[in-house]
Design an enzyme around this catalytic site. Structure first.
Site, PDB file in Angstrom:
ATOM      1  N   ASP A 206      21.196  26.317  19.291  1.00  0.00           N
ATOM      2  CA  ASP A 206      19.923  27.098  19.274  1.00  0.00           C
ATOM      3  C   ASP A 206      18.695  26.321  18.395  1.00  0.00           C
ATOM      4  O   ASP A 206      17.800  27.053  17.953  1.00  0.00           O
ATOM      5  CB  ASP A 206      20.015  28.192  18.524  1.00  0.00           C
ATOM      6  N   THR A 207      18.818  25.101  18.243  1.00  0.00           N
ATOM      7  CA  THR A 207      18.017  24.392  17.033  1.00  0.00           C
ATOM      8  C   THR A 207      17.592  23.092  17.336  1.00  0.00           C
ATOM      9  O   THR A 207      18.162  22.177  18.325  1.00  0.00           O
ATOM     10  CB  THR A 207      19.026  24.393  15.697  1.00  0.00           C
ATOM     11  N   VAL A 208      16.760  22.556  16.722  1.00  0.00           N
ATOM     12  CA  VAL A 208      16.445  21.067  16.887  1.00  0.00           C
ATOM     13  C   VAL A 208      16.645  20.445  15.464  1.00  0.00           C
ATOM     14  O   VAL A 208      16.143  20.885  14.317  1.00  0.00           O
ATOM     15  CB  VAL A 208      15.153  20.730  17.295  1.00  0.00           C
TER      16      VAL A 208
END
Length: 591
Positions: free
Chosen positions: A394-396
């Site tokens: 869900d993330t960078v």
């Protein structure tokens, strides 16, 4: 620190062989480690990495470039990140030889209480991911402004830093493969979340790989932030659209909540740390890992490392440098250490403004030793008190270093994919669902409360040897993140893998696929295709419920970036970088 000790592990210049020579290949990486002597950028998206290099070439430092990358990723990878989410940052100041930390997470609306949520029909143990009640105040915009002001070079204005992302959003860009897959997976969510869904779609649908998409509304939002600072996001048009959308769905957000966040600013916090392999300090084998403190879950990685240290000292497991990499003994030890760590942090990680931090107690050597004694070398402990963690991708995460030796470990997130998928009208971004990390249980340290920050999954990491930078690294992906921090670090420390090899190596994830970090039931261990079948079978016989994962589902093992500081035999500093092949990304060296 001597030249030999600075790169004692994982790269020995006396033994470096061409990576294409299978005789010397420690792990079958598909990418080469990227080398350079100036700045370096490693991110999950090539265009974003190029943006970071552009800012370094303009005179910006690692922090300036990190914010530019964050904004560019909002454009090119909105399926994972954006200005509607939150951010955390670790910064290594090469002159001071000091690690600084910024907590850019937002708070629950001032009117939100457990009672009001129950009255609004939220009856479960957590706020649903798709509910606009799950939207906390977005902290990323403030974090970008404050990172440039507090940690930047002072040579560039925020408008300079955001200019490349604005250009990308206005002119358009071709969507990359992994991003297209994630975008298509969330198409229905976006369409159902708000009336403004077309702002995140191409001709009413998710873009396919290779198709170009423009995001003019996002460019407009960025321009307002660039020219007006925090007021461009937390007051005026953007703020009003955020509040109007949330309140249209029965939410409690008010303009005052956004203004309050801008007034408080991003919180500079003291990073927490643990020195792993401390007993090897005389031979400079000890590595100090830095994480952001709660409300982030970085404590989980430090606890796991502490438990692993104690397991080795107590003789419950052999020296992990002498154990077969990704063999049965090795994986069993790491899995069990992480289970024990999560059992604690799933309860004790909460907003320190509302609950007294237990970091020092949990990292106490005596406590770590007692936890390590619970380890059984012969069988799994799948019923560790409070259960196992969940996982979402869900993330960078990205790493940036500069020619002065500074490093910025930065992470930006919507939480679950596009977050809620809801788009404030005319703004071009989706709102996160970070409030789903609250526990709806009276008396729980992480129970929702007005102005409270939830349990946060996103965690940047750094590792030092003495006071010199060793690694600027991280692994994105929900509750996989501390698991990835441990696995990637130990790949390098104990088994001598290079930055790229350490990322490419197959990983495991405990608790993958669970719905929620706190309330979810005990879950299985997912292992990545590439771990030997006989190892999988042996883990099963020990009581681990194991699932082998391949294909696109490998996203659940996170997507990491690593930049390693090296000293060559002649004493010149160099950078070695890797970018995870589970994403579209790329590491690029400044020329």
């Amino acid at each position: 620190m001597s030249a030999s000790s600075a790169q004692r592990s994982p790269l020995d210049w006396e033994k470096v062989k061409p990576s294409h020579d299978p005789q010397f290949q420690r792990f079958a990486s598909r990418r080469s480690t990227v080398m350079g002597t100036k700045g370096m950028v490693a991110s999950s998206q090539p265009l974003a990495s190029s943006v970071g290099i552009e800012i370094l070439n303009k005179g910006g430092n690692a922090a300036d470039a990190a914010v530019a990358v964050a904004a560019a990723l909002n454009v090119t990878e909105p399926c994972n990140t954006g200005i509607g989410g939150d951010a955390f940052c670790l910064f290594y100041d090469a002159k001071l030889k000091k690690v600084r930390a910024l907590n850019g997470s937002g708070r629950a609306p001032g009117a939100m209480t457990l009672e009001k949520l129950r009255s609004a029909g939220i009856q479960g143990p957590e706020i649903p991911m798709t509910s606009l009640h799950a939207v906390t105040v977005p902290g990323a915009a403030s974090a970008w402004v404050d990172t440039v002001q507090l940690l930047g070079s002072g040579k560039l204005e925020l408008s300079d830093v955001l200019a490349p992302a604005i250009r990308l959003a206005e002119n358009g860009y071709p969507v990359h493969e992994a991003t297209a897959h994630l975008w298509q997976r969330s198409e229905n969510l976006i369409k159902s979340a708000s009336p403004n869904h077309d702002e995140m779609l191409l001709d009413g649908r998710a873009p396919r790989a290779g198709e170009s998409i423009r995001m003019p509304n996002l460019a407009r939002t960025f321009r307002e932030l660039a020219t007006k600072g925090k007021d461009g996001f937390y007051k005026g048009r953007v703020a009003q659209e955020i509040v109007s959308l949330i309140k249209s769905k029965g939410g409690f957000m008010e303009l005052e909540d956004l203004e309050d966040h801008a007034r408080r600013g991003t919180e500079e916090v003291t990073p927490i740390s643990y020195t792993y392999n401390r007993s090897d300090a005389e031979s400079e084998g000890g590595v100090t890992v830095y994480e952001c403190p709660p409300n982030g879950q970085g404590l989980t990685a430090l606890l796991a490392l502490g438990i692993l240290d104690q397991m080795q000292e107590l003789g419950l497991v052999r020296d992990l440098s002498k154990v077969e990499h990704n063999g049965v003994e090795y994986l069993h030890a790491l899995i069990e250490a992480l289970r024990l760590a999560f059992a604690d942090t799933k309860y004790f990680v909460a907003d320190p403004d509302h609950y007294k931090s237990r970091v020092d107690d949990l990292l106490n050597a005596d406590y770590l030793r007692e936890r390590a004694k619970l380890f059984d070398p012969t069988k799994a402990s799948v019923d560790v008190q409070r259960g196992s963690p969940a996982n979402t991708c869900d993330t960078v995460y990205f790493s940036v270093t500069d020619s002065e030796g500074n490093a910025c470990s930065f992470i930006n997130s919507n939480y679950a994919g596009f977050g809620t998928g809801a788009v404030p009208k005319g703004c071009g971004f989706t709102l996160q669902n970070r409030g789903a990390g609250f526990v709806l249980e009276e008396g729980h340290p992480n129970c929702v409360a007005p102005g409270k920050r939830p349990y946060h999954t996103i965690i940047p990491a750094m590792a030092l040897r003495g006071d010199e930078l060793f690694l600027c690294y991280g692994v994105m992906g929900g509750f996989m993140q501390p698991q990835g921090h441990v696995q990637v670090l130990l790949n390098m420390v104990h088994h001598g893998l290079s930055a790229q090899e350490a990322l490419d190596s197959p990983r495991f994830c405990i608790g993958a696929g669970m719905a929620h970090p706190i309330s979810g039931p005990i879950s299985q261990v997912s292992v990545e295709d590439g771990i030997q079948p006989e190892v999988v079978e042996s883990l099963k016989k020990m009581g681990h419920e194991v699932e082998v994962v391949s294909g696109w589902n490998r996203f659940q093992f996170g997507r990491g970036q690593v930049i390693q500081r090296l000293e060559t035999p002649r004493g010149k500093v160099a950078w070695a970088a890797g970018s995870d092949l589970r994403a579209d990304g790329q590491a690029i060296a400044q020329v």
